[in-house]
Scaffold this motif. Structure first.
Motif, PDB file in Angstrom:
ATOM      1  N   SER A  60       0.840  -1.186   0.000  1.00  0.00           N
ATOM      2  CA  SER A  60       0.000   0.000   0.000  1.00  0.00           C
ATOM      3  C   SER A  60       0.883   1.246   0.000  1.00  0.00           C
ATOM      4  CB  SER A  60      -0.893   0.002   1.240  1.00  0.00           C
ATOM      5  OG  SER A  60      -1.487   1.259   1.427  1.00  0.00           O
ATOM      6  N   VAL A  61       0.692   2.104  -0.995  1.00  0.00           N
ATOM      7  CA  VAL A  61       1.473   3.342  -1.088  1.00  0.00           C
ATOM      8  C   VAL A  61       1.166   4.228   0.114  1.00  0.00           C
ATOM      9  CG1 VAL A  61       1.837   5.439  -2.432  1.00  0.00           C
ATOM     10  CG2 VAL A  61       1.660   3.243  -3.586  1.00  0.00           C
ATOM     11  N   ALA A  62      -0.100   4.300   0.485  1.00  0.00           N
ATOM     12  CA  ALA A  62      -0.493   5.143   1.613  1.00  0.00           C
ATOM     13  C   ALA A  62       0.142   4.655   2.917  1.00  0.00           C
ATOM     14  CB  ALA A  62      -2.006   5.157   1.752  1.00  0.00           C
ATOM     15  N   ARG A  63       0.150   3.359   3.133  1.00  0.00           N
ATOM     16  CA  ARG A  63       0.751   2.815   4.360  1.00  0.00           C
ATOM     17  C   ARG A  63       2.264   3.028   4.370  1.00  0.00           C
ATOM     18  NH1 ARG A  63      -1.087  -2.651   6.954  1.00  0.00           N
ATOM     19  NH2 ARG A  63      -2.902  -1.316   6.901  1.00  0.00           N
ATOM     20  N   MET A  64       2.891   2.843   3.222  1.00  0.00           N
ATOM     21  CA  MET A  64       4.340   3.044   3.125  1.00  0.00           C
ATOM     22  C   MET A  64       4.692   4.493   3.442  1.00  0.00           C
ATOM     23  SD  MET A  64       7.141   1.355   2.446  1.00  0.00           S
ATOM     24  CE  MET A  64       6.705  -0.038   1.453  1.00  0.00           C
ATOM     25  N   ALA A  65       3.911   5.420   2.914  1.00  0.00           N
ATOM     26  CA  ALA A  65       4.145   6.844   3.167  1.00  0.00           C
ATOM     27  C   ALA A  65       3.952   7.156   4.650  1.00  0.00           C
ATOM     28  CB  ALA A  65       3.209   7.684   2.323  1.00  0.00           C
ATOM     29  N   GLN A  66       2.901   6.616   5.231  1.00  0.00           N
ATOM     30  CA  GLN A  66       2.612   6.880   6.637  1.00  0.00           C
ATOM     31  C   GLN A  66       3.726   6.345   7.531  1.00  0.00           C
ATOM     32  OE1 GLN A  66      -0.861   4.880   8.157  1.00  0.00           O
ATOM     33  NE2 GLN A  66      -1.287   6.576   9.554  1.00  0.00           N
ATOM     34  N   GLN A  67       4.261   5.193   7.222  1.00  0.00           N
ATOM     35  CA  GLN A  67       5.333   4.599   8.014  1.00  0.00           C
ATOM     36  C   GLN A  67       6.597   5.446   7.978  1.00  0.00           C
ATOM     37  OE1 GLN A  67       5.718   0.698   6.319  1.00  0.00           O
ATOM     38  NE2 GLN A  67       4.156  -0.179   7.664  1.00  0.00           N
ATOM     39  N   HIS A  68       6.778   6.217   6.904  1.00  0.00           N
ATOM     40  CA  HIS A  68       7.987   7.024   6.755  1.00  0.00           C
ATOM     41  C   HIS A  68       7.756   8.501   7.029  1.00  0.00           C
ATOM     42  CE1 HIS A  68       9.255   3.295   4.907  1.00  0.00           C
ATOM     43  NE2 HIS A  68      10.468   3.665   5.247  1.00  0.00           N
ATOM     44  N   GLY A  69       6.543   8.852   7.446  1.00  0.00           N
ATOM     45  CA  GLY A  69       6.259  10.219   7.871  1.00  0.00           C
ATOM     46  C   GLY A  69       6.134  11.230   6.746  1.00  0.00           C
ATOM     47  N   ASN A 107       3.599  12.514   3.213  1.00  0.00           N
ATOM     48  CA  ASN A 107       2.253  12.496   2.672  1.00  0.00           C
ATOM     49  C   ASN A 107       2.176  11.487   1.530  1.00  0.00           C
ATOM     50  OD1 ASN A 107      -0.007  13.434   0.865  1.00  0.00           O
ATOM     51  ND2 ASN A 107      -0.242  14.853   2.577  1.00  0.00           N
ATOM     52  N   ALA A 108       1.055  10.762   1.452  1.00  0.00           N
ATOM     53  CA  ALA A 108       0.882   9.744   0.414  1.00  0.00           C
ATOM     54  C   ALA A 108       0.903  10.365  -0.982  1.00  0.00           C
ATOM     55  CB  ALA A 108      -0.421   8.989   0.635  1.00  0.00           C
ATOM     56  N   ASP A 109       0.355  11.570  -1.122  1.00  0.00           N
ATOM     57  CA  ASP A 109       0.371  12.230  -2.434  1.00  0.00           C
ATOM     58  C   ASP A 109       1.794  12.558  -2.876  1.00  0.00           C
ATOM     59  OD1 ASP A 109      -2.370  12.136  -2.756  1.00  0.00           O
ATOM     60  OD2 ASP A 109      -2.658  14.024  -1.683  1.00  0.00           O
ATOM     61  N   LEU A 110       2.649  12.906  -1.933  1.00  0.00           N
ATOM     62  CA  LEU A 110       4.048  13.174  -2.261  1.00  0.00           C
ATOM     63  C   LEU A 110       4.718  11.912  -2.786  1.00  0.00           C
ATOM     64  CD1 LEU A 110       6.541  15.021  -2.249  1.00  0.00           C
ATOM     65  CD2 LEU A 110       6.910  14.333   0.126  1.00  0.00           C
ATOM     66  N   LEU A 111       4.480  10.799  -2.118  1.00  0.00           N
ATOM     67  CA  LEU A 111       5.064   9.533  -2.571  1.00  0.00           C
ATOM     68  C   LEU A 111       4.521   9.152  -3.943  1.00  0.00           C
ATOM     69  CD1 LEU A 111       6.862   7.105  -2.178  1.00  0.00           C
ATOM     70  CD2 LEU A 111       5.068   6.060  -0.775  1.00  0.00           C
ATOM     71  N   ARG A 112       3.248   9.381  -4.199  1.00  0.00           N
ATOM     72  CA  ARG A 112       2.671   9.083  -5.514  1.00  0.00           C
ATOM     73  C   ARG A 112       3.306   9.949  -6.606  1.00  0.00           C
ATOM     74  NH1 ARG A 112      -2.136   8.810  -2.319  1.00  0.00           N
ATOM     75  NH2 ARG A 112      -2.742   6.646  -2.078  1.00  0.00           N
ATOM     76  N   ARG A 113       3.589  11.218  -6.294  1.00  0.00           N
ATOM     77  CA  ARG A 113       4.266  12.091  -7.266  1.00  0.00           C
ATOM     78  C   ARG A 113       5.669  11.582  -7.551  1.00  0.00           C
ATOM     79  NH1 ARG A 113       3.021  17.871  -4.867  1.00  0.00           N
ATOM     80  NH2 ARG A 113       3.517  16.561  -3.131  1.00  0.00           N
ATOM     81  N   TRP A 114       6.386  11.141  -6.510  1.00  0.00           N
ATOM     82  CA  TRP A 114       7.724  10.592  -6.704  1.00  0.00           C
ATOM     83  C   TRP A 114       7.668   9.368  -7.614  1.00  0.00           C
ATOM     84  CZ3 TRP A 114       9.819  10.462  -0.980  1.00  0.00           C
ATOM     85  CH2 TRP A 114      10.080  11.762  -0.562  1.00  0.00           C
TER      86      TRP A 114
END
Length: 61
Positions: free
Chosen positions: A39-48, A50-57
């Motif tokens: 889960s992209v959202a869970r991965m982002a949350q675990q690393h502190g 925002n999920a949208d930032l990780l999706r942009r990356w």
């Protein structure tokens, strides 16, 4: 993402609060998020971050 080499570190923070992350950690996080069943959202949350930032990356990757 348990080893120290893949840790996401803040390289610089500007006066308006924006953070710059190290490229090595960013790439490791992107590759981990692209694994099937992750889960992209869970991965982002675990690393502190925002999920949208990780999706942009991921999109830029």
């Amino acid at each position: 993402m348990a080893d120290q080499d893949s840790e996401l570190r803040v390289v610089r923070q500007s006066s308006d609060g924006r953070r710059r992350y190290d490229e090595k950690g960013k790439r490791a996080l992107i590759e981990a998020a692209l694994c099937p069943g992750v889960s992209v959202a869970r991965m982002a949350q675990q690393h502190g971050i925002n999920a949208d930032l990780l999706r942009r990356w991921i999109t830029k990757y």
